[in-house]
Every structure is written in structure tokens, then in C-alpha cells.
Motif scaffolding. Structure first.
Motif, PDB file in Angstrom:
ATOM      1  N   THR A 168       0.634  -1.486  -0.020  1.00  0.00           N
ATOM      2  CA  THR A 168       0.071   0.494  -0.017  1.00  0.00           C
ATOM      3  C   THR A 168       0.548   1.401   0.030  1.00  0.00           C
ATOM      4  O   THR A 168       0.541   2.054  -0.982  1.00  0.00           O
ATOM      5  N   VAL A 169       1.642   1.702   0.873  1.00  0.00           N
ATOM      6  CA  VAL A 169       3.521   2.515   0.355  1.00  0.00           C
ATOM      7  C   VAL A 169       3.189   2.812  -0.383  1.00  0.00           C
ATOM      8  O   VAL A 169       3.439   3.749  -0.650  1.00  0.00           O
ATOM      9  N   GLY A 170       4.099   1.800  -0.722  1.00  0.00           N
ATOM     10  CA  GLY A 170       4.712   1.704  -2.890  1.00  0.00           C
ATOM     11  C   GLY A 170       3.827   2.248  -3.301  1.00  0.00           C
ATOM     12  O   GLY A 170       4.114   2.840  -3.991  1.00  0.00           O
ATOM     13  N   THR A 171       2.371   1.551  -3.283  1.00  0.00           N
ATOM     14  CA  THR A 171       0.835   2.150  -4.079  1.00  0.00           C
ATOM     15  C   THR A 171       1.003   3.410  -4.410  1.00  0.00           C
ATOM     16  O   THR A 171       1.024   4.182  -5.633  1.00  0.00           O
ATOM     17  N   VAL A 172       0.613   3.990  -3.210  1.00  0.00           N
ATOM     18  CA  VAL A 172       0.720   6.115  -3.114  1.00  0.00           C
ATOM     19  C   VAL A 172       2.064   6.090  -2.856  1.00  0.00           C
ATOM     20  O   VAL A 172       1.173   7.480  -3.651  1.00  0.00           O
ATOM     21  N   ALA A 173       3.142   5.757  -2.650  1.00  0.00           N
ATOM     22  CA  ALA A 173       3.803   6.460  -3.161  1.00  0.00           C
ATOM     23  C   ALA A 173       4.254   6.663  -4.477  1.00  0.00           C
ATOM     24  O   ALA A 173       4.255   7.970  -5.192  1.00  0.00           O
ATOM     25  N   TRP A 174       4.612   5.742  -5.491  1.00  0.00           N
ATOM     26  CA  TRP A 174       4.091   6.351  -6.906  1.00  0.00           C
ATOM     27  C   TRP A 174       2.808   6.570  -7.464  1.00  0.00           C
ATOM     28  O   TRP A 174       3.458   7.657  -8.426  1.00  0.00           O
ATOM     29  N   ALA A 176       1.621   8.699  -6.273  1.00  0.00           N
ATOM     30  CA  ALA A 176       1.544  10.553  -6.197  1.00  0.00           C
ATOM     31  C   ALA A 176       3.075  11.089  -7.139  1.00  0.00           C
ATOM     32  O   ALA A 176       2.893  12.302  -7.237  1.00  0.00           O
ATOM     33  N   VAL A 177       3.950  10.326  -7.532  1.00  0.00           N
ATOM     34  CA  VAL A 177       4.772  11.123  -7.933  1.00  0.00           C
ATOM     35  C   VAL A 177       4.629  10.792  -9.256  1.00  0.00           C
ATOM     36  O   VAL A 177       4.189  12.488  -9.808  1.00  0.00           O
ATOM     37  N   PHE A 178       4.020  10.172 -10.366  1.00  0.00           N
ATOM     38  CA  PHE A 178       2.940   9.911 -11.114  1.00  0.00           C
ATOM     39  C   PHE A 178       2.050  10.683 -11.835  1.00  0.00           C
ATOM     40  O   PHE A 178       2.005  12.250 -12.666  1.00  0.00           O
ATOM     41  N   ILE A 179       0.987  11.141 -10.399  1.00  0.00           N
ATOM     42  CA  ILE A 179      -0.302  11.878 -10.843  1.00  0.00           C
ATOM     43  C   ILE A 179       0.622  13.517 -10.400  1.00  0.00           C
ATOM     44  O   ILE A 179       0.302  14.552 -10.739  1.00  0.00           O
ATOM     45  N   GLY A 180       1.587  13.874  -9.355  1.00  0.00           N
ATOM     46  CA  GLY A 180       2.384  15.104  -9.477  1.00  0.00           C
ATOM     47  C   GLY A 180       2.840  15.403 -10.099  1.00  0.00           C
ATOM     48  O   GLY A 180       2.899  16.800 -11.018  1.00  0.00           O
ATOM     49  N   ILE A 181       3.765  14.281 -11.520  1.00  0.00           N
ATOM     50  CA  ILE A 181       3.925  15.348 -12.391  1.00  0.00           C
ATOM     51  C   ILE A 181       3.468  15.259 -13.846  1.00  0.00           C
ATOM     52  O   ILE A 181       3.548  16.120 -14.330  1.00  0.00           O
ATOM     53  N   GLY A 182       2.152  14.398 -13.475  1.00  0.00           N
ATOM     54  CA  GLY A 182       1.279  14.617 -14.474  1.00  0.00           C
ATOM     55  C   GLY A 182       0.967  15.889 -14.909  1.00  0.00           C
ATOM     56  O   GLY A 182       0.218  17.022 -15.638  1.00  0.00           O
ATOM     57  N   LEU A 183       0.109  16.664 -13.129  1.00  0.00           N
ATOM     58  CA  LEU A 183      -0.732  17.799 -12.547  1.00  0.00           C
ATOM     59  C   LEU A 183       0.259  18.556 -13.642  1.00  0.00           C
ATOM     60  O   LEU A 183      -0.536  20.389 -14.048  1.00  0.00           O
TER      61      LEU A 183
END
Length: 236
Positions: A168-174, A176-183
Motif C-alpha cells: 500500500t505504501v509503495g503504491t501510494v508513493a508511486w 503520488a509521483v506520477f499524478i504529481g508530475i502529470g498534473l
């Protein structure tokens, strides 16, 4: 006489076809990579880069079709009842054969790796001399990308143990990274004067990379890194 049930059967067939398409589309869109490729292709097209958009759409469709096919196919690799476990001598013989094969693979690798590195360098120097966004460059990039995609489509080239779950922690971290870069990328794109006009006040990732990729050495280095990363992924 006309068959009074023909119309209802036709409507039922159409309804079943529409339902199947809807289910298959839902299955495909459950893959986050498919969604990302569709979005990237859409914005590439809106920015005027339709060759890249078509390529992204094609890969998204292929991945979606593969997801639908896997869902419809029965699971493979089910153990067969009544299998006899191997004897100790058979296990030892198998281990010996595997050890010999490992030595042969290592020897082939010692020869193949330098040759492949030289081929990567030659490719990057030649293709790096082409003009950016030109058809020769596009074709030269599509060919190795398509080869790697075809080789890796059905899974790793070498048998490997299944990787551990991300958690769960790894999924949320990845995410967050991809969504943050995309936004961030989407925000910068929409703040430009237009979708086809670059702006250093609101630079996208492609705008930030322009100074590096504007020169022959910069494009050569970029191509080398791209090919090495693809090689790394293929070897996984």
C-alpha cells in the motif's frame, strides 16, 4: 410471413454486442498504463504532434486488447494431478545441466555486450544527426521501440521469480509521483499561450529538454541513455 421474433432477436444481438464492448472497454481502462497512454496521446495530438499521438494510441489499444484477452482466457500453469516428483538423481542432473548453461550464457554475454554497446553508440551518433521531429528521426526511434515491445510483450525473456508485491505504501508513493508530475505537466501546458506555442514562463518537460536536444551531442547522449534504459527493462 415475417418472423415476429426476428426484430427482438436483432435487438438482443445488438444489445449483447454493445454490452460486450462496454465490458471490454471497462476491462482495458482498469489498466492505469492504458489510461496514461490515452491521455498522453490526446495531449500530444492537441499539441500538433500526431505521429506520436497515433503511436501512443496504438500501444494503448494493444495493451487494452491484451488485458481483455487475459481476462477471457483460463489460467495456465495449473498443476496436473498425478504428477510424479523428480528423483534426487534427476534433480542433480538438472542442476548440472543448468550450471553448464549458465557458463555458456555468461560466455555469450561477454561477447554480445561489447558488440551491443558499439551498436548503440553507432546508432545514437547517426540518428542524433537527424533533425528533431523529422520523419527519419521518428522512424529510427519507432523501430527499436517496436522491437523491444514485441520481444517483451509476453513477459520476461528469462525465467525469473515473481517480484514481491509493492504494498500500500509503495503504491501510494508511486501514484503520488506520477499524478504529481502529470498534473504539473498539464498545468504548464494549459498556461502556455496556446497548446502549440512553447513558453519559458510555463515550461513543459519537452521545453526544459529543448536546450539539450537542440544539439547533435545532446541528442546522441539522450538516445544512448534511452537505449540503455530500454536494455535494462528488457533484461528484467
Amino acid at each position: 410471413m415475417n418472423d415476429p421474433t426476428a426484430g427482438s432477436r436483432g435487438r438482443a444481438s445488438i444489445g449483447a454486442a454493445v454490452g460486450a464492448v462496454a465490458r471490454n472497454t471497462t476491462t482495458a481502462l482498469r489498466d492505469i498504463v492504458v489510461v496514461i497512454l490515452i491521455l498522453a496521446g490526446t495531449f500530444d495530438g492537441l499539441s500538433g504532434n500526431w505521429p506520436h499521438a497515433v503511436l501512443l494510441y496504438t500501444v494503448a489499444i494493444a495493451l487494452g486488447r491484451d488485458a481483455v484477452r487475459r481476462r477471457a482466457s483460463p489460467e495456465l500453469g495449473t498443476p496436473t494431478a498425478g504428477q510424479v516428483p523428480p528423483t534426487a538423481s534427476a534433480v542433480e542432473a538438472g542442476e548440472a545441466v543448468e550450471a553448464v548453461e549458465a557458463v555458456r550464457r555468461q560466455a555469450r554475454r561477454l561477447v554480445a555486450v561489447p558488440m551491443l554497446l558499439l551498436a548503440i553508440l553507432a546508432y545514437a551518433v547517426v540518428v542524433g544527426g537527424f533533425a528533431r521531429y523529422s520523419w527519419p528521426t521518428t522512424i529510427a526511434v519507432i523501430i527499436p521501440g517496436a522491437v523491444v515491445l514485441a520481444l517483451s510483450w509476453n513477459g520476461p525473456l528469462k525465467p525469473r521469480e515473481a517480484p514481491a508485491a509493492v504494498g500500500t505504501v509503495g503504491t501510494v508513493a508511486w501514484l503520488a509521483v506520477f499524478i504529481g508530475i502529470g498534473l504539473w505537466e498539464l498545468t504548464q501546458l494549459l498556461l502556455q499561450p496556446s497548446l502549440t506555442t512553447d513558453s519559458w514562463r510555463h515550461p513543459t518537460i519537452s521545453v526544459l529538454s529543448d536546450p539539450i536536444l537542440a544539439t547533435h551531442p545532446g541528442r546522441t547522449i539522450g538516445l544512448i541513455l534511452w537505449l540503455l534504459f530500454g536494455w535494462f527493462l528488457l533484461d528484467r
